[in-house]
Design a protein around this motif. Structure first.
Motif, PDB file in Angstrom:
ATOM      1  N   ASP A 144       0.829  -1.205   0.000  1.00  0.00           N
ATOM      2  CA  ASP A 144       0.000   0.000   0.000  1.00  0.00           C
ATOM      3  C   ASP A 144       0.865   1.257   0.000  1.00  0.00           C
ATOM      4  O   ASP A 144       1.918   1.300   0.648  1.00  0.00           O
ATOM      5  CB  ASP A 144      -0.894   0.034   1.241  1.00  0.00           C
ATOM      6  N   ARG A 145       0.396   2.277  -0.703  1.00  0.00           N
ATOM      7  CA  ARG A 145       1.027   3.591  -0.622  1.00  0.00           C
ATOM      8  C   ARG A 145       0.425   4.331   0.567  1.00  0.00           C
ATOM      9  O   ARG A 145      -0.790   4.313   0.782  1.00  0.00           O
ATOM     10  CB  ARG A 145       0.768   4.395  -1.894  1.00  0.00           C
ATOM     11  N   VAL A 146       1.275   4.978   1.368  1.00  0.00           N
ATOM     12  CA  VAL A 146       0.791   5.711   2.529  1.00  0.00           C
ATOM     13  C   VAL A 146       1.400   7.116   2.547  1.00  0.00           C
ATOM     14  O   VAL A 146       2.457   7.362   1.960  1.00  0.00           O
ATOM     15  CB  VAL A 146       1.123   4.989   3.860  1.00  0.00           C
ATOM     16  N   MET A 147       0.706   8.003   3.234  1.00  0.00           N
ATOM     17  CA  MET A 147       1.208   9.365   3.436  1.00  0.00           C
ATOM     18  C   MET A 147       1.241   9.660   4.929  1.00  0.00           C
ATOM     19  O   MET A 147       0.295   9.360   5.652  1.00  0.00           O
ATOM     20  CB  MET A 147       0.307  10.376   2.729  1.00  0.00           C
ATOM     21  N   PHE A 148       2.350  10.237   5.370  1.00  0.00           N
ATOM     22  CA  PHE A 148       2.464  10.683   6.752  1.00  0.00           C
ATOM     23  C   PHE A 148       1.824  12.063   6.848  1.00  0.00           C
ATOM     24  O   PHE A 148       2.055  12.934   6.005  1.00  0.00           O
ATOM     25  CB  PHE A 148       3.931  10.738   7.176  1.00  0.00           C
ATOM     26  N   LEU A 149       1.032  12.279   7.916  1.00  0.00           N
ATOM     27  CA  LEU A 149       0.224  13.488   8.029  1.00  0.00           C
ATOM     28  C   LEU A 149       0.694  14.448   9.110  1.00  0.00           C
ATOM     29  O   LEU A 149       0.057  15.484   9.333  1.00  0.00           O
ATOM     30  CB  LEU A 149      -1.239  13.108   8.303  1.00  0.00           C
ATOM     31  N   LYS A 150       1.820  14.132   9.768  1.00  0.00           N
ATOM     32  CA  LYS A 150       2.292  14.998  10.847  1.00  0.00           C
ATOM     33  C   LYS A 150       3.807  14.915  10.929  1.00  0.00           C
ATOM     34  O   LYS A 150       4.380  13.823  10.785  1.00  0.00           O
ATOM     35  CB  LYS A 150       1.667  14.582  12.183  1.00  0.00           C
ATOM     36  N   ASN A 151       4.448  16.033  11.166  1.00  0.00           N
ATOM     37  CA  ASN A 151       5.903  16.037  11.356  1.00  0.00           C
ATOM     38  C   ASN A 151       6.265  15.214  12.591  1.00  0.00           C
ATOM     39  O   ASN A 151       5.625  15.340  13.637  1.00  0.00           O
ATOM     40  CB  ASN A 151       6.422  17.466  11.554  1.00  0.00           C
ATOM     41  N   GLU A 152       7.273  14.380  12.457  1.00  0.00           N
ATOM     42  CA  GLU A 152       7.769  13.606  13.601  1.00  0.00           C
ATOM     43  C   GLU A 152       9.279  13.442  13.451  1.00  0.00           C
ATOM     44  O   GLU A 152       9.758  12.651  12.635  1.00  0.00           O
ATOM     45  CB  GLU A 152       7.085  12.236  13.685  1.00  0.00           C
ATOM     46  N   THR A 196       5.042  13.378   3.687  1.00  0.00           N
ATOM     47  CA  THR A 196       6.007  12.359   3.249  1.00  0.00           C
ATOM     48  C   THR A 196       5.264  11.134   2.716  1.00  0.00           C
ATOM     49  O   THR A 196       4.311  10.654   3.335  1.00  0.00           O
ATOM     50  CB  THR A 196       6.931  11.946   4.408  1.00  0.00           C
ATOM     51  N   LEU A 197       5.697  10.618   1.579  1.00  0.00           N
ATOM     52  CA  LEU A 197       5.076   9.450   0.947  1.00  0.00           C
ATOM     53  C   LEU A 197       5.971   8.227   1.072  1.00  0.00           C
ATOM     54  O   LEU A 197       7.201   8.343   1.114  1.00  0.00           O
ATOM     55  CB  LEU A 197       4.795   9.733  -0.528  1.00  0.00           C
ATOM     56  N   GLY A 198       5.348   7.044   1.087  1.00  0.00           N
ATOM     57  CA  GLY A 198       6.125   5.818   1.141  1.00  0.00           C
ATOM     58  C   GLY A 198       5.263   4.611   0.808  1.00  0.00           C
ATOM     59  O   GLY A 198       4.058   4.731   0.562  1.00  0.00           O
ATOM     60  N   THR A 199       5.887   3.424   0.829  1.00  0.00           N
ATOM     61  CA  THR A 199       5.205   2.158   0.525  1.00  0.00           C
ATOM     62  C   THR A 199       5.359   1.218   1.711  1.00  0.00           C
ATOM     63  O   THR A 199       6.467   1.065   2.250  1.00  0.00           O
ATOM     64  CB  THR A 199       5.797   1.505  -0.736  1.00  0.00           C
ATOM     65  N   ILE A 200       4.272   0.583   2.132  1.00  0.00           N
ATOM     66  CA  ILE A 200       4.308  -0.311   3.289  1.00  0.00           C
ATOM     67  C   ILE A 200       5.087  -1.580   2.942  1.00  0.00           C
ATOM     68  O   ILE A 200       4.796  -2.260   1.957  1.00  0.00           O
ATOM     69  CB  ILE A 200       2.886  -0.669   3.753  1.00  0.00           C
ATOM     70  N   GLU A 201       6.088  -1.881   3.774  1.00  0.00           N
ATOM     71  CA  GLU A 201       6.834  -3.137   3.635  1.00  0.00           C
ATOM     72  C   GLU A 201       6.221  -4.231   4.500  1.00  0.00           C
ATOM     73  O   GLU A 201       6.207  -5.405   4.114  1.00  0.00           O
ATOM     74  CB  GLU A 201       8.290  -2.912   4.047  1.00  0.00           C
ATOM     75  N   HIS A 202       5.744  -3.846   5.697  1.00  0.00           N
ATOM     76  CA  HIS A 202       5.120  -4.831   6.602  1.00  0.00           C
ATOM     77  C   HIS A 202       4.118  -4.097   7.481  1.00  0.00           C
ATOM     78  O   HIS A 202       4.357  -2.961   7.915  1.00  0.00           O
ATOM     79  CB  HIS A 202       6.178  -5.499   7.487  1.00  0.00           C
ATOM     80  N   MET A 229       3.582  -0.653  11.709  1.00  0.00           N
ATOM     81  CA  MET A 229       3.962  -0.908  10.314  1.00  0.00           C
ATOM     82  C   MET A 229       5.382  -0.432  10.044  1.00  0.00           C
ATOM     83  O   MET A 229       5.949   0.365  10.811  1.00  0.00           O
ATOM     84  CB  MET A 229       2.985  -0.232   9.343  1.00  0.00           C
ATOM     85  N   ARG A 230       5.935  -0.960   8.984  1.00  0.00           N
ATOM     86  CA  ARG A 230       7.245  -0.522   8.507  1.00  0.00           C
ATOM     87  C   ARG A 230       7.064  -0.008   7.086  1.00  0.00           C
ATOM     88  O   ARG A 230       6.489  -0.692   6.232  1.00  0.00           O
ATOM     89  CB  ARG A 230       8.257  -1.671   8.536  1.00  0.00           C
ATOM     90  N   VAL A 231       7.554   1.210   6.836  1.00  0.00           N
ATOM     91  CA  VAL A 231       7.325   1.897   5.567  1.00  0.00           C
ATOM     92  C   VAL A 231       8.653   2.263   4.927  1.00  0.00           C
ATOM     93  O   VAL A 231       9.565   2.755   5.599  1.00  0.00           O
ATOM     94  CB  VAL A 231       6.484   3.181   5.775  1.00  0.00           C
ATOM     95  N   ARG A 232       8.763   1.997   3.629  1.00  0.00           N
ATOM     96  CA  ARG A 232       9.914   2.443   2.850  1.00  0.00           C
ATOM     97  C   ARG A 232       9.524   3.785   2.217  1.00  0.00           C
ATOM     98  O   ARG A 232       8.661   3.839   1.346  1.00  0.00           O
ATOM     99  CB  ARG A 232      10.248   1.432   1.751  1.00  0.00           C
ATOM    100  N   THR A 233      10.139   4.880   2.709  1.00  0.00           N
ATOM    101  CA  THR A 233       9.803   6.207   2.185  1.00  0.00           C
ATOM    102  C   THR A 233      10.364   6.367   0.771  1.00  0.00           C
ATOM    103  O   THR A 233      11.279   5.640   0.364  1.00  0.00           O
ATOM    104  CB  THR A 233      10.360   7.309   3.092  1.00  0.00           C
ATOM    105  N   ASP A 234       9.832   7.335   0.052  1.00  0.00           N
ATOM    106  CA  ASP A 234      10.247   7.533  -1.337  1.00  0.00           C
ATOM    107  C   ASP A 234      11.699   7.971  -1.466  1.00  0.00           C
ATOM    108  O   ASP A 234      12.273   7.874  -2.559  1.00  0.00           O
ATOM    109  CB  ASP A 234       9.327   8.563  -2.008  1.00  0.00           C
TER     110      ASP A 234
END
Length: 504
Positions: free
Chosen positions: A162-170, A179-185, A191-196
Motif C-alpha cells: 500500500d502507498r501511505v502518506m504521513f500526516l504529521k511532522n515527527e 512524506t510518501l512511502g510504501t508499506i513493507e510490513h 507498520m514498517r514503511v519504505r519512504t520515497d
C-alpha cells in the motif's frame, strides 16, 4: 502559508534572541490558513531575491505553462495542456473520477518506476480516489493481506504494498507532513514503511497514528511536493492559487479531469480555476484623510436644534435607484454591464454576437469613456478578473464595479510608469553592452548582458507591465512576431549579441 499572528510570534521570539529569520515561499501559491498575507507583505515592502528559473518540469512548453500559472494567466496554461491532450472532460464528476483512475492505472502499468500522485480539493474526494486506486491494485494482486487499523482519520485497512502518506511532522521518525512511502510490513500494532527517499521507517500505531493511504492527497498537502506524474480532479472549490500548485507538482506529465455537471462549459472551468482569492493586509489599504477641523465661530443666537428622536434606529434599506435616476457614471456602468452580459451569454452558447450587440457594447464603451478617460478599458479589465461584476452592473448595482474600475485605473497608470522605466533602462543597458563589445571589454560586456538578462525575466510576475511592454515593443527594438513572446525575443537578442561578441 503562515498567517500574520503566527509570523508575529516567530519574529518576536527571533528578536528576543538576536536570531536571523530566512523566509522562503511563493505568495502566488496557496494562501495562509489564518488571517493576513504576511509573507507577501514583507517581500513587497522590504524586497526579496526572486528565483525565476523553473527546473521541475522537463519540457519547455510545460515550464512556460508554469510561468503562466504563476502570473495569473491560468486560461493560457490550460489551453497549452488541452492542446497537448492532457485535459479530459466527462459527463459527470463520477465519470471523471472513473476516467482518472483508469488513466492512473494504465499509466502505473506503463511507467512502474515513476512516482505519482492524485490531487483534488477536498478530503472526501481524496477518500473516494484512494479507495478506487487501492481496488485496482487489489484486482492486480499487488497488495498483501488487509489489516484493519484505527488511525488518526478513522478506520482504515492497510496491506503490504500500500502507498501511505504521513500526516504529521515527527522528528524521531524523520518524517514530515506529506512524506510518501510504501508499506513493507503491517500488523495490528504497527507498520514498517519504505519512504520515497529510500529510508525504512518503523513505528507503533499507539505512538504515531497520523497515516493514511497515499494514492491521492489534497492540493494543500501537495505544496512543496515533486513527483514524476500527477492526475488532478477539478472541482468547483478550486481557485487560481490551488490550480497553480496542482498543475506544477510534476516533472513529466500532469492530466486534469473534470465533470460537466461541475463545469457545464470549458469557460466555466477556466473561470473557476482563474479566481483570485489572495489574502489582504490592513496595510494594503490607505488610511482615509482626517477631516480638517473648521475653526469655531462665535456663537449666535440660533434656535436650539432638537435631537432627532429616530436617530440610531435602523429602517428597511431602500432599493438602489433605477437607471433613470442614477448618476451619469452609474448609468454608463449599468449600460456597459448589460451590453457585455448579452455578448457573454451568446459566447457561452458558442454563438457569435450579433451586430446590434457589438454596436451596443461599442456605444456603451464610448458612453463610459465620456464620463472618465480610459474607463471602458479599465472596466473591461475589472470584469474580466471578476465576472460577477457584469451581472451586478447590469442590474444597476454599480458600486463594486466602479471601485474595481478605479483600482484597474491605478494599476494601468502605475504599469505605464513602470514600462517607461523599463524601456529607459533597457535602452541604456543595451547601448552600454554594445559599446563594451565595440571597445573589446568582454568582462564589462558580460556584466551588462547579465543585467539585460535579468531585465528580460523581471516582468513575468507583472502581467500589466508585460502587456504594456508588448504594445511598445518597437521602443525596445523588436517587431512583433507571430508565435513568439517579448521575453523570447529579448532572450534571442541577448544570445545573438553574445554570439557576435564571441566571434570577434
Amino acid at each position: 502559508m503562515i498567517g500574520t499572528r503566527q509570523m508575529e510570534r516567530v519574529m518576536r521570539e527571533a528578536e528576543k534572541r538576536g536570531a536571523k529569520v530566512v523566509l522562503v515561499g511563493d505568495p502566488e501559491q496557496l494562501q495562509a490558513i489564518e488571517a493576513g498575507a504576511s509573507f507577501r507583505s514583507i517581500a513587497e515592502r522590504h524586497g526579496a531575491v526572486e528565483i525565476t528559473t523553473i527546473r521541475r518540469q522537463s519540457e519547455e512548453w510545460q515550464r512556460e505553462a508554469t510561468r503562466q500559472l504563476a502570473t495569473g494567466r491560468t486560461g493560457e496554461a490550460l489551453a497549452a495542456y488541452e492542446d497537448a491532450g492532457h485535459v479530459h472532460a466527462a459527463e459527470t464528476r463520477e465519470d471523471a473520477r472513473a476516467n482518472l483512475i483508469e488513466r492512473w492505472d494504465t499509466d502505473r502499468q506503463a511507467h512502474p518506476d515513476a512516482s505519482r500522485i492524485i490531487l483534488t480539493h477536498t478530503n472526501d474526494e481524496v477518500r473516494e480516489l484512494n479507495e478506487a486506486a487501492r481496488n485496482r491494485l487489489r484486482v492486480a494482486q499487488m497488495l498483501g493481506q488487509d489489516v484493519g487499523l484505527t488511525v488518526e482519520r478513522g478506520e482504515r485497512a492497510f496491506a503490504s504494498g500500500d502507498r501511505v502518506m504521513f500526516l504529521k511532522n515527527e522528528r524521531s521518525l524523520g518524517v514530515k507532513n506529506g512524506t510518501l512511502g510504501t508499506i513493507e510490513h503491517v500488523s495490528t500494532t504497527g507498520m514498517r514503511v519504505r519512504t520515497d527517499d529510500g529510508r525504512s521507517v518503523a513505528f507503533d500505531i499507539k505512538d504515531y497514528a497520523h497515516v493514511d493511504h497515499g494514492y491521492a492527497a489534497t492540493i494543500h498537502k501537495s505544496q512543496g511536493m515533486t513527483v514524476d506524474r500527477v492526475h488532478v480532479l477539478a472541482t468547483p472549490g478550486l481557485d487560481r492559487h490551488a490550480s497553480y500548485v496542482a498543475l506544477s507538482r510534476h516533472r513529466t506529465q500532469v492530466d486534469l479531469h473534470y465533470g460537466k455537471d461541475d463545469f457545464a462549459e470549458r469557460s466555466r472551468l477556466v473561470r473557476a480555476l482563474s479566481r483570485e482569492r489572495g489574502k489582504d493586509m490592513v496595510s494594503d489599504y490607505t488610511r482615509a484623510p482626517e477631516r480638517v477641523q473648521k475653526p469655531e465661530r462665535e456663537p449666535k443666537n440660533e434656535p436650539e436644534v432638537r435631537r432627532n428622536p429616530f436617530a440610531g434606529m435602523r429602517f428597511k434599506v431602500q432599493p438602489e435607484p433605477t437607471i433613470q435616476h442614477a448618476q451619469p457614471l452609474d448609468a454608463a456602468v449599468a449600460r456597459y454591464g448589460r451590453a457585455l452580459r448579452d455578448i457573454d451569454r451568446m459566447q457561452r452558447q458558442r454563438l457569435n454576437p450579433i451586430i446590434s450587440q457589438v454596436h451596443a457594447l461599442d456605444r456603451a464603451a464610448k458612453s463610459l469613456d465620456a464620463q472618465r478617460p480610459h474607463a471602458a478599458e479599465d472596466m473591461y479589465a475589472a470584469m474580466s478578473k471578476d465576472p460577477s461584476l457584469i451581472d451586478e452592473a447590469a442590474q444597476g448595482k454599480s458600486t463594486r464595479a466602479i471601485q474595481a474600475m478605479r483600482l484597474e485605473s491605478e494599476i494601468r497608470i502605475a504599469a505605464d510608469e513602470r514600462a517607461d522605466r523599463f524601456i529607459e533602462e533597457w535602452q541604456t543597458r543595451t547601448r552600454q553592452f554594445l559599446r563594451m563589445q565595440k571597445m573589446g571589454d568582454p568582462l564589462g560586456a558580460e556584466r551588462a548582458a547579465e543585467r539585460i538578462d535579468y531585465l528580460s525575466k523581471s516582468f513575468h510576475r507583472d502581467p500589466e507591465l508585460e502587456s504594456r511592454l508588448h504594445r511598445r515593443s518597437y521602443e525596445l527594438g523588436f517587431k512583433p512576431r507571430e508565435g513568439s513572446t517579448l521575453s523570447r525575443d529579448m532572450q534571442d537578442w541577448i544570445s545573438r549579441s553574445r554570439s557576435r561578441g564571441l566571434e570577434r
